[in-house]
Design a protein around this motif. Structure first.
Motif, PDB file in Angstrom:
ATOM      1  N   LEU A  43       0.851  -1.182   0.000  1.00 50.70           N
ATOM      2  CA  LEU A  43       0.000   0.000   0.000  1.00 50.70           C
ATOM      3  C   LEU A  43       0.891   1.238   0.000  1.00 50.70           C
ATOM      4  O   LEU A  43       1.747   1.394   0.874  1.00 50.70           O
ATOM      5  CB  LEU A  43      -0.899  -0.006   1.239  1.00 50.70           C
ATOM      6  CG  LEU A  43      -1.857   1.176   1.386  1.00 50.70           C
ATOM      7  CD1 LEU A  43      -2.998   1.079   0.374  1.00 50.70           C
ATOM      8  CD2 LEU A  43      -2.411   1.237   2.813  1.00 50.70           C
ATOM      9  N   LEU A  44       0.679   2.114  -0.977  1.00 50.16           N
ATOM     10  CA  LEU A  44       1.508   3.307  -1.110  1.00 50.16           C
ATOM     11  C   LEU A  44       0.765   4.538  -0.615  1.00 50.16           C
ATOM     12  O   LEU A  44      -0.390   4.751  -0.976  1.00 50.16           O
ATOM     13  CB  LEU A  44       1.914   3.513  -2.580  1.00 50.16           C
ATOM     14  CG  LEU A  44       2.794   2.416  -3.171  1.00 50.16           C
ATOM     15  CD1 LEU A  44       2.871   2.568  -4.683  1.00 50.16           C
ATOM     16  CD2 LEU A  44       4.191   2.464  -2.556  1.00 50.16           C
ATOM     17  N   PRO A  45       1.410   5.379   0.199  1.00 51.72           N
ATOM     18  CA  PRO A  45       0.750   6.604   0.680  1.00 51.72           C
ATOM     19  C   PRO A  45       0.650   7.629  -0.445  1.00 51.72           C
ATOM     20  O   PRO A  45       1.234   7.453  -1.519  1.00 51.72           O
ATOM     21  CB  PRO A  45       1.693   7.075   1.794  1.00 51.72           C
ATOM     22  CG  PRO A  45       3.042   6.579   1.378  1.00 51.72           C
ATOM     23  CD  PRO A  45       2.795   5.256   0.699  1.00 51.72           C
ATOM     24  N   GLU A  46      -0.055   8.724  -0.177  1.00 54.31           N
ATOM     25  CA  GLU A  46      -0.270   9.739  -1.208  1.00 54.31           C
ATOM     26  C   GLU A  46       1.037  10.323  -1.736  1.00 54.31           C
ATOM     27  O   GLU A  46       1.144  10.634  -2.930  1.00 54.31           O
ATOM     28  CB  GLU A  46      -1.150  10.858  -0.648  1.00 54.31           C
ATOM     29  CG  GLU A  46      -2.595  10.458  -0.426  1.00 54.31           C
ATOM     30  CD  GLU A  46      -3.433  11.624   0.050  1.00 54.31           C
ATOM     31  OE1 GLU A  46      -3.647  12.549  -0.752  1.00 54.31           O
ATOM     32  OE2 GLU A  46      -3.867  11.609   1.218  1.00 54.31           O
ATOM     33  N   GLN A  47       2.036  10.483  -0.867  1.00 53.62           N
ATOM     34  CA  GLN A  47       3.302  11.086  -1.293  1.00 53.62           C
ATOM     35  C   GLN A  47       4.217  10.088  -1.988  1.00 53.62           C
ATOM     36  O   GLN A  47       5.298  10.445  -2.447  1.00 53.62           O
ATOM     37  CB  GLN A  47       4.023  11.731  -0.113  1.00 53.62           C
ATOM     38  CG  GLN A  47       4.508  10.763   0.956  1.00 53.62           C
ATOM     39  CD  GLN A  47       3.469  10.516   2.027  1.00 53.62           C
ATOM     40  OE1 GLN A  47       2.276  10.622   1.792  1.00 53.62           O
ATOM     41  NE2 GLN A  47       3.936  10.189   3.235  1.00 53.62           N
ATOM     42  N   GLY A  48       3.801   8.825  -2.057  1.00 56.22           N
ATOM     43  CA  GLY A  48       4.597   7.831  -2.765  1.00 56.22           C
ATOM     44  C   GLY A  48       5.739   7.279  -1.931  1.00 56.22           C
ATOM     45  O   GLY A  48       5.718   7.294  -0.693  1.00 56.22           O
ATOM     46  N   MET A  49       6.762   6.824  -2.637  1.00 55.90           N
ATOM     47  CA  MET A  49       7.905   6.164  -1.988  1.00 55.90           C
ATOM     48  C   MET A  49       9.175   6.701  -2.652  1.00 55.90           C
ATOM     49  O   MET A  49       9.556   6.277  -3.730  1.00 55.90           O
ATOM     50  CB  MET A  49       7.780   4.652  -2.208  1.00 55.90           C
ATOM     51  CG  MET A  49       8.756   3.806  -1.463  1.00 55.90           C
ATOM     52  SD  MET A  49       8.362   2.060  -1.756  1.00 55.90           S
ATOM     53  CE  MET A  49       9.607   1.279  -0.735  1.00 55.90           C
ATOM     54  N   GLU A  50       9.809   7.660  -1.998  1.00 53.56           N
ATOM     55  CA  GLU A  50      10.932   8.362  -2.624  1.00 53.56           C
ATOM     56  C   GLU A  50      12.255   7.627  -2.456  1.00 53.56           C
ATOM     57  O   GLU A  50      13.143   7.738  -3.299  1.00 53.56           O
ATOM     58  CB  GLU A  50      11.033   9.782  -2.061  1.00 53.56           C
ATOM     59  CG  GLU A  50       9.803  10.643  -2.379  1.00 53.56           C
ATOM     60  CD  GLU A  50       9.913  12.039  -1.817  1.00 53.56           C
ATOM     61  OE1 GLU A  50      10.924  12.315  -1.127  1.00 53.56           O
ATOM     62  OE2 GLU A  50       9.002  12.854  -2.063  1.00 53.56           O
ATOM     63  N   THR A  51      12.418   6.899  -1.357  1.00 54.57           N
ATOM     64  CA  THR A  51      13.663   6.164  -1.108  1.00 54.57           C
ATOM     65  C   THR A  51      13.341   4.760  -0.617  1.00 54.57           C
ATOM     66  O   THR A  51      12.257   4.511  -0.088  1.00 54.57           O
ATOM     67  CB  THR A  51      14.534   6.869  -0.045  1.00 54.57           C
ATOM     68  OG1 THR A  51      13.790   6.979   1.176  1.00 54.57           O
ATOM     69  CG2 THR A  51      14.939   8.254  -0.523  1.00 54.57           C
ATOM     70  N   PHE A  52      14.297   3.866  -0.778  1.00 55.49           N
ATOM     71  CA  PHE A  52      14.098   2.506  -0.286  1.00 55.49           C
ATOM     72  C   PHE A  52      14.169   2.515   1.241  1.00 55.49           C
ATOM     73  O   PHE A  52      15.070   3.113   1.827  1.00 55.49           O
ATOM     74  CB  PHE A  52      15.172   1.569  -0.847  1.00 55.49           C
ATOM     75  CG  PHE A  52      14.913   0.121  -0.562  1.00 55.49           C
ATOM     76  CD1 PHE A  52      14.106  -0.625  -1.405  1.00 55.49           C
ATOM     77  CD2 PHE A  52      15.446  -0.495   0.565  1.00 55.49           C
ATOM     78  CE1 PHE A  52      13.831  -1.960  -1.142  1.00 55.49           C
ATOM     79  CE2 PHE A  52      15.190  -1.818   0.834  1.00 55.49           C
ATOM     80  CZ  PHE A  52      14.381  -2.558  -0.022  1.00 55.49           C
ATOM     81  N   PRO A  53      13.227   1.860   1.914  1.00 55.29           N
ATOM     82  CA  PRO A  53      13.173   1.906   3.383  1.00 55.29           C
ATOM     83  C   PRO A  53      14.343   1.165   4.033  1.00 55.29           C
ATOM     84  O   PRO A  53      14.565  -0.007   3.762  1.00 55.29           O
ATOM     85  CB  PRO A  53      11.848   1.230   3.715  1.00 55.29           C
ATOM     86  CG  PRO A  53      11.581   0.326   2.549  1.00 55.29           C
ATOM     87  CD  PRO A  53      12.130   1.049   1.356  1.00 55.29           C
TER      88      PRO A  53
END
Length: 288
Positions: free
Chosen positions: A157-167
């Motif tokens: 599930l991706l938040p509105e701001q997306g995924m900018e870097t690998f966790p």
């Protein structure tokens, strides 16, 4: 479990760009292939009761409007796709290629979104779904339900701001459930690439503090060192408390089982999964 095939459903909404960016970020980290799926709705499905008080001309007009809207969404989705290919230097391929090239494939099919996503999702290692918001609530909800309940595969599930870097810091929400176990298994590639892993257990009537230690022992066999966190949800719902605790730990991703109770139970009484889906502002790996 390895992460080699990622499904990225896109409908042409703004969230499609965010889904593609996350897909190629993960593909780069895992050396995985991205299947980009666009579902073109069947125009005939726009007619609720064919022939019930509707003239032939009205039916034709409705089909024509549905076809036009479908084509417009398809064009928007393809614009996002082609831009992502260029910005990430991705090569289109239908079979594995030699070397470390990022590869992707555009697939489109006509039908019900949930049915098409479910069919393609069963042959994927991870399915990306944007958080349902006003702009794409119907599509994302259909995609979410299909991914969680109809594929047997994990969903991100991706938040509105997306995924900018690998966790690099991942928090696992753990209560010892079957759904949670599936989520942990699916998230092993993320856990192995992370610098920090936390096992969070909420103090509730259904959960004992020792289950966190048991999961940590299991993860050690996968060469993953995790720290246990046992906390009280206090006045918050368990879902909100888990998100707050994750933020306090500085984690950029959460792992949890989805809908340990039935969907009807959570709809009527509320539940952890529903609260997380509506409030998450970080990516969440879910298994059911």
């Amino acid at each position: 479990m390895s992460m080699k095939s990622i499904l990225a459903p896109v409908d042409g909404a703004k969230s499609s760009h965010m889904v593609l960016e996350a897909a190629f970020l993960l593909a780069q980290e895992f050396n995985a292939h991205v299947n980009v799926l666009h579902v073109k709705p069947d125009p005939k499905a726009a007619i609720p009761l064919l022939g019930e008080g509707m003239s032939g001309a009205m039916i034709e007009d409705m089909i024509e409007i549905a076809e036009k809207e479908g084509n417009e969404q398809r064009k928007k989705a393809q614009v996002f796709y082609k831009a992502a290919l260029e910005s990430h230097n991705v090569k289109e391929a239908t079979m594995p290629l030699d070397g470390d090239l990022l590869t992707a494939r555009w697939t489109e099919d006509e039908g019900r979104e949930d049915e098409v996503i479910a069919r393609n999702g069963r042959l994927s290692d991870l399915i990306l779904v944007p958080k349902p918001v006003k702009e794409n609530e119907i599509y994302s909800t259909l995609a979410l339900n299909a991914a969680l309940f109809e594929t047997g595969r994990p969903m991100l599930l991706l938040p509105e701001q997306g995924m900018e870097t690998f966790p690099k810091s991942v928090a696992i929400c753990w209560n010892g459930s079957m759904e949670g176990a599936r989520a942990v298994s699916a998230a092993l590639p993320f856990l192995k690439h992370a610098d920090e892993v936390y096992v969070m257990t909420a103090d509730t009537n259904d959960t004992d503090e020792t289950v966190g230690n048991e999961l940590c022992e299991y993860l050690m066999w996968h060469a993953i060192t995790a720290k246990t966190v046992f906390f009280s949800p206090a006045v918050k719902s368990v879902g909100e408390a888990l998100l707050a605790e994750t933020k306090k730990l500085g984690s950029q991703m959460m792992v949890m089982g989805g809908y340990s109770h039935s969907r009807m139970h959570e709809l009527i009484l509320g539940g952890v999964t529903r609260d997380v889906i509506s409030s998450a502002d970080i990516p969440v790996v879910m298994g059911h």
